[in-house]
Design a protein around this motif. Structure first.
Motif, PDB file in Angstrom:
ATOM      1  N   ASP A 146       0.839  -1.208   0.000  1.00  0.00           N
ATOM      2  CA  ASP A 146       0.000   0.000   0.000  1.00  0.00           C
ATOM      3  C   ASP A 146       0.869   1.253   0.000  1.00  0.00           C
ATOM      4  O   ASP A 146       0.559   2.239  -0.690  1.00  0.00           O
ATOM      5  CB  ASP A 146      -0.915   0.001   1.227  1.00  0.00           C
ATOM      6  CG  ASP A 146      -1.925  -1.135   1.194  1.00  0.00           C
ATOM      7  OD1 ASP A 146      -2.228  -1.612   0.080  1.00  0.00           O
ATOM      8  OD2 ASP A 146      -2.402  -1.544   2.278  1.00  0.00           O
ATOM      9  N   LYS A 147       1.935   1.200   0.755  1.00  0.00           N
ATOM     10  CA  LYS A 147       2.839   2.354   0.798  1.00  0.00           C
ATOM     11  C   LYS A 147       3.476   2.573  -0.567  1.00  0.00           C
ATOM     12  O   LYS A 147       3.623   3.709  -1.035  1.00  0.00           O
ATOM     13  CB  LYS A 147       3.916   2.139   1.861  1.00  0.00           C
ATOM     14  CG  LYS A 147       3.366   2.140   3.282  1.00  0.00           C
ATOM     15  CD  LYS A 147       4.462   1.857   4.291  1.00  0.00           C
ATOM     16  CE  LYS A 147       3.891   1.827   5.713  1.00  0.00           C
ATOM     17  NZ  LYS A 147       4.920   1.567   6.719  1.00  0.00           N
ATOM     18  N   LYS A 148       3.882   1.459  -1.209  1.00  0.00           N
ATOM     19  CA  LYS A 148       4.484   1.592  -2.533  1.00  0.00           C
ATOM     20  C   LYS A 148       3.501   2.220  -3.504  1.00  0.00           C
ATOM     21  O   LYS A 148       3.857   3.126  -4.284  1.00  0.00           O
ATOM     22  CB  LYS A 148       4.913   0.216  -3.031  1.00  0.00           C
ATOM     23  CG  LYS A 148       5.588   0.249  -4.397  1.00  0.00           C
ATOM     24  CD  LYS A 148       5.550  -1.100  -5.057  1.00  0.00           C
ATOM     25  CE  LYS A 148       4.122  -1.380  -5.546  1.00  0.00           C
ATOM     26  NZ  LYS A 148       4.017  -2.569  -6.408  1.00  0.00           N
ATOM     27  N   ASN A 149       2.249   1.760  -3.484  1.00  0.00           N
ATOM     28  CA  ASN A 149       1.244   2.296  -4.401  1.00  0.00           C
ATOM     29  C   ASN A 149       0.985   3.761  -4.118  1.00  0.00           C
ATOM     30  O   ASN A 149       0.834   4.576  -5.047  1.00  0.00           O
ATOM     31  CB  ASN A 149      -0.048   1.486  -4.288  1.00  0.00           C
ATOM     32  CG  ASN A 149       0.136   0.049  -4.762  1.00  0.00           C
ATOM     33  OD1 ASN A 149       0.990  -0.222  -5.611  1.00  0.00           O
ATOM     34  ND2 ASN A 149      -0.670  -0.874  -4.235  1.00  0.00           N
ATOM     35  N   LEU A 185       4.092  10.262  -6.903  1.00  0.00           N
ATOM     36  CA  LEU A 185       5.162  10.640  -7.812  1.00  0.00           C
ATOM     37  C   LEU A 185       4.718  10.652  -9.279  1.00  0.00           C
ATOM     38  O   LEU A 185       5.490  11.070 -10.145  1.00  0.00           O
ATOM     39  CB  LEU A 185       6.339   9.666  -7.650  1.00  0.00           C
ATOM     40  CG  LEU A 185       7.084   9.728  -6.310  1.00  0.00           C
ATOM     41  CD1 LEU A 185       8.141   8.637  -6.253  1.00  0.00           C
ATOM     42  CD2 LEU A 185       7.721  11.098  -6.092  1.00  0.00           C
ATOM     43  N   THR A 186       3.532  10.157  -9.507  1.00  0.00           N
ATOM     44  CA  THR A 186       3.014  10.188 -10.882  1.00  0.00           C
ATOM     45  C   THR A 186       2.604  11.621 -11.238  1.00  0.00           C
ATOM     46  O   THR A 186       1.944  12.304 -10.445  1.00  0.00           O
ATOM     47  CB  THR A 186       1.820   9.244 -11.019  1.00  0.00           C
ATOM     48  OG1 THR A 186       2.234   7.914 -10.664  1.00  0.00           O
ATOM     49  CG2 THR A 186       1.289   9.249 -12.451  1.00  0.00           C
ATOM     50  N   ASP A 205      10.762   0.832  -5.661  1.00  0.00           N
ATOM     51  CA  ASP A 205       9.691   0.207  -6.433  1.00  0.00           C
ATOM     52  C   ASP A 205       8.631   1.220  -6.829  1.00  0.00           C
ATOM     53  O   ASP A 205       8.092   1.191  -7.950  1.00  0.00           O
ATOM     54  CB  ASP A 205       9.052  -0.928  -5.624  1.00  0.00           C
ATOM     55  CG  ASP A 205       9.972  -2.127  -5.483  1.00  0.00           C
ATOM     56  OD1 ASP A 205      10.990  -2.184  -6.207  1.00  0.00           O
ATOM     57  OD2 ASP A 205       9.693  -2.996  -4.631  1.00  0.00           O
ATOM     58  N   ALA A 206       8.353   2.120  -5.879  1.00  0.00           N
ATOM     59  CA  ALA A 206       7.352   3.152  -6.190  1.00  0.00           C
ATOM     60  C   ALA A 206       7.847   4.071  -7.293  1.00  0.00           C
ATOM     61  O   ALA A 206       7.067   4.496  -8.167  1.00  0.00           O
ATOM     62  CB  ALA A 206       7.037   3.954  -4.928  1.00  0.00           C
ATOM     63  N   THR A 207       9.130   4.375  -7.272  1.00  0.00           N
ATOM     64  CA  THR A 207       9.694   5.232  -8.320  1.00  0.00           C
ATOM     65  C   THR A 207       9.613   4.560  -9.675  1.00  0.00           C
ATOM     66  O   THR A 207       9.282   5.198 -10.693  1.00  0.00           O
ATOM     67  CB  THR A 207      11.158   5.569  -7.980  1.00  0.00           C
ATOM     68  OG1 THR A 207      11.209   6.214  -6.706  1.00  0.00           O
ATOM     69  CG2 THR A 207      11.758   6.495  -9.013  1.00  0.00           C
ATOM     70  N   ILE A 233       9.778  13.662 -15.239  1.00  0.00           N
ATOM     71  CA  ILE A 233      10.414  12.345 -15.413  1.00  0.00           C
ATOM     72  C   ILE A 233      11.923  12.443 -15.234  1.00  0.00           C
ATOM     73  O   ILE A 233      12.560  11.576 -14.621  1.00  0.00           O
ATOM     74  CB  ILE A 233      10.061  11.783 -16.806  1.00  0.00           C
ATOM     75  CG1 ILE A 233       8.572  11.426 -16.867  1.00  0.00           C
ATOM     76  CG2 ILE A 233      10.919  10.552 -17.118  1.00  0.00           C
ATOM     77  CD1 ILE A 233       8.104  11.022 -18.244  1.00  0.00           C
ATOM     78  N   LYS A 234      12.540  13.501 -15.756  1.00  0.00           N
ATOM     79  CA  LYS A 234      13.982  13.689 -15.616  1.00  0.00           C
ATOM     80  C   LYS A 234      14.374  13.838 -14.155  1.00  0.00           C
ATOM     81  O   LYS A 234      15.327  13.206 -13.668  1.00  0.00           O
ATOM     82  CB  LYS A 234      14.402  14.905 -16.418  1.00  0.00           C
ATOM     83  CG  LYS A 234      15.890  15.221 -16.319  1.00  0.00           C
ATOM     84  CD  LYS A 234      16.235  16.463 -17.122  1.00  0.00           C
ATOM     85  CE  LYS A 234      17.713  16.812 -16.980  1.00  0.00           C
ATOM     86  NZ  LYS A 234      18.069  18.049 -17.721  1.00  0.00           N
ATOM     87  N   SER A 235      13.653  14.707 -13.446  1.00  0.00           N
ATOM     88  CA  SER A 235      13.962  14.913 -12.022  1.00  0.00           C
ATOM     89  C   SER A 235      13.742  13.636 -11.230  1.00  0.00           C
ATOM     90  O   SER A 235      14.543  13.279 -10.344  1.00  0.00           O
ATOM     91  CB  SER A 235      13.082  16.038 -11.456  1.00  0.00           C
ATOM     92  OG  SER A 235      13.341  17.246 -12.123  1.00  0.00           O
ATOM     93  N   LEU A 236      12.640  12.952 -11.548  1.00  0.00           N
ATOM     94  CA  LEU A 236      12.369  11.702 -10.837  1.00  0.00           C
ATOM     95  C   LEU A 236      13.432  10.659 -11.175  1.00  0.00           C
ATOM     96  O   LEU A 236      13.841   9.859 -10.320  1.00  0.00           O
ATOM     97  CB  LEU A 236      10.978  11.193 -11.225  1.00  0.00           C
ATOM     98  CG  LEU A 236      10.474   9.983 -10.430  1.00  0.00           C
ATOM     99  CD1 LEU A 236      10.397  10.312  -8.942  1.00  0.00           C
ATOM    100  CD2 LEU A 236       9.098   9.562 -10.942  1.00  0.00           C
ATOM    101  N   GLY A 237      13.917  10.670 -12.444  1.00  0.00           N
ATOM    102  CA  GLY A 237      14.988   9.757 -12.810  1.00  0.00           C
ATOM    103  C   GLY A 237      16.265  10.037 -12.048  1.00  0.00           C
ATOM    104  O   GLY A 237      16.961   9.110 -11.602  1.00  0.00           O
ATOM    105  N   ASN A 238      16.594  11.324 -11.924  1.00  0.00           N
ATOM    106  CA  ASN A 238      17.784  11.678 -11.115  1.00  0.00           C
ATOM    107  C   ASN A 238      17.622  11.215  -9.679  1.00  0.00           C
ATOM    108  O   ASN A 238      18.553  10.719  -9.044  1.00  0.00           O
ATOM    109  CB  ASN A 238      18.013  13.173 -11.177  1.00  0.00           C
ATOM    110  CG  ASN A 238      18.440  13.632 -12.566  1.00  0.00           C
ATOM    111  OD1 ASN A 238      19.035  12.870 -13.331  1.00  0.00           O
ATOM    112  ND2 ASN A 238      18.143  14.880 -12.904  1.00  0.00           N
TER     113      ASN A 238
END
Length: 563
Positions: free
Chosen positions: A68-71, A77-78, A335-337, A377-382
């Protein structure tokens, strides 16, 4: 499913407790520690409102399972159509991860502060106490075992009595030398005292002056001084000779040993004989005390080391728990990322060009959303790179912690074994060794007594044999004496027999001589009578008739055959 869910919730609650405890500790340290540095205070203030963080609320929500935390994190983050909201969520996400790193560092510092600072002190104490006790035991047992070994070597080589005799002779020579040196020292002291007295007397005589002490030394005093000076010269020569004699006198007897190859064993036997029985008892008591001290010291020190290992084991368990909780949180975030990346990529696919029918406004709006999404997406990728890197670090740290825990468990097992069977085993071996040393000493005593009895038996047997031979030789001597007496007696018998023959012959000759003497005496007597009556016979003419009768007879005697 319900059991798995319950298990996951339990793990989540444990993770939450660790993190909440970290936050509370951070706040408490921030408010109570006056000696904290400015950087630590600023860092603590930076995360003072961390509980309002969206991701903090998700990760530490005790009602949620890890899935649940991952979801929930993935959803947060979406990318949404609101650029500012997505940026804010991403900033909260990075702040939460920074908070996690801060807590990771702080917990490491907490564990570092709990590091056993007495480890090297304990190492030093173990080295000092146990090795000191060990050396004390070895120092006390070595002289005893050396003596037993020396006595055994002498006995096995059959030279015990010879070495003992040499030691006795050495002692006698040393006593004589000591008496000689004492006599020399006494003579030196006496001669020195005598010379000092005469020097004082000479000085006193030198003050004996005439004219009420203002004239020269009196004649009598001068004569006495002259005599004393002559005596002093003689004493000086005697002193020089005595000093040289003392210098030439050796400090130790110079007798050469005929058993030089057993010099070391002889020295140990001499040590055994020179020390009194009470001193030997004291040495063995000291050895027993040293053995007891070694056992007690080892038990205490090993027990203390075991306590240190137990305390370290607790610290390692805390470190392992903190590492596992942190890895779990980063695994959820990772996993969430990834899930958010997939959703964002799917959303990005929906923002592809719409074709010729797409208007400029629609295109600009789509491209704006696409640009914002791609930036997100770029920031989240970093951020994902950092997350993956930290997760790898935590995984490697977990392996190191596991290795540390295994090593510590192994040391605890070894220490416990030392503390139990190890110390007991050493104590058992020590008791055996001490009994063996005593038994060896008693065994050598028994063997020595046996050898002495055998030697005494041999000596008495030899003496008895000599006595039998002496008695036999005495009988032979007696027989020789009897033979000599018999020979003497035989010789005496022969002498007596010879003497008897001589006596017999002498007596016969005496008898013959006596008979002849008697006959002669008669003749002489007749001659005397004739002599007496000769005058009368001549006067009577008796001789004339006899003379005429004798003449024809004489002629017949002269010519018996008638010639």
């Amino acid at each position: 499913m319900s059991s798995n869910s319950s298990k996951k919730r339990k793990q989540s609650n444990e993770m939450n407790n660790v993190l909440e405890q970290a936050v509370n500790t951070s706040k408490r340290r921030s408010s109570n520690s006056k000696s904290e540095t400015r950087a630590q205070q600023e860092s603590s203030q930076k995360f003072a409102n961390i509980q309002a963080n969206t991701f903090y609320g998700i990760i530490l929500d005790p009602s949620l399972t890890p899935t649940d935390k991952k979801n929930a994190v993935s959803k947060a983050l979406t990318f949404s159509n609101n650029k500012d909201e997505a940026k804010e969520k991403l900033e909260e996400f990075n702040q939460f991860k920074e908070f996690l790193q801060h807590e990771r560092k702080r917990m490491a510092q907490e564990i570092i502060s709990l590091t056993d600072t007495g480890a090297f002190s304990e190492l030093k104490t173990v080295y000092d106490d146990i090795n000191t006790a060990l050396m004390s035991f070895e120092d006390k047992i070595s002289p005893l075992t050396d003596i037993v070994d020396a006595v055994y070597t002498l006995r096995m080589n059959g030279v015990t009595f010879d070495v003992f005799r040499e030691i006795a002779e050495d002692k006698e020579a040393e006593a004589e030398l000591a008496a000689l040196r004492a006599e020399q020292e006494e003579q030196l002291s006496s001669l020195t005292s005598l010379m000092d007295e005469k020097k004082k007397y000479i000085t006193k005589l030198g003050e004996d002056k005439s004219w009420f002490g203002f004239g020269n030394v009196t004649r009598k005093s001068r004569e006495q001084i002259a005599l004393l000076q002559m005596e002093m010269d003689k004493h000086t020569q005697e002193l020089a000779q005595l000093t040289q004699t003392i210098a030439d006198t050796p400090q130790h007897p110079t007798k050469e040993s005929s058993l030089s190859e057993y010099a070391a064993q002889k020295a140990k036997l001499r040590e055994l004989l020179d020390i009194s029985s009470n001193e030997h008892k004291d040495r063995q008591k000291a050895l027993v005390t040293a053995a007891q001290d070694f056992i007690e010291t080892t038990e205490v020190r090993v027990g203390t080391v075991s306590e240190h290992f137990d305390m370290m084991n607790g610290q390692i368990e805390n470190l392992n728990e903190a590492n596992f909780s942190m890895r779990e949180m980063y695994a959820i975030i990772n996993d969430a990322t990834k899930e958010a990346d997939a959703q964002n990529e799917a959303l990005r696919d929906t923002l592809q060009p719409g074709g010729e029918s797409e208007g400029d406004i629609e295109r600009m709006t789509r491209e704006r959303h696409k640009r914002d999404l791609e930036n997100h997406i770029k920031s989240l990728g970093n951020s994902a790179i950092d997350t993956t890197s930290v997760l790898a670090e935590l995984t490697g740290s977990g392996h190191r912690i596991k290795s540390m825990q295994d090593a510590n468990d192994q040391q605890i097992s070894k220490t416990r074994q030392l503390h139990s069977s190890g110390v007991a085993g050493v104590a058992d071996q020590l008791s055996t060794v001490l009994q063996a040393v005593s038994s060896a000493a008693l065994g050598e005593s028994s063997e020595m007594a046996r050898m002495s009895l055998e030697r005494m038996q041999q000596t008495t047997s030899n003496l008895g044999q000599k006595e039998v031979i002496r008695v036999a030789l005495g009988t032979q001597e007696q027989n020789n004496e009897l033979s000599k007496a018999l020979e003497d007696l035989e010789q005496y018998g022969q002498v007596i027999e010879t003497a008897t023959g001589i006596t017999r012959d002498g007596l016969l000759e005496t008898k013959d001589l006596l008979s002849r003497l008697e006959s002669t005496a008669k003749d002489v007597q007749e001659s005397v009578q004739d002599s007496i009556s000769v005058a009368a016979d001549v006067t009577a003419g008796k001789f004339d008739d006899e003379k005429q009768a004798e003449q024809p007879q004489k002629q017949a005697e002269k010519s018996p055959f008638g010639f």
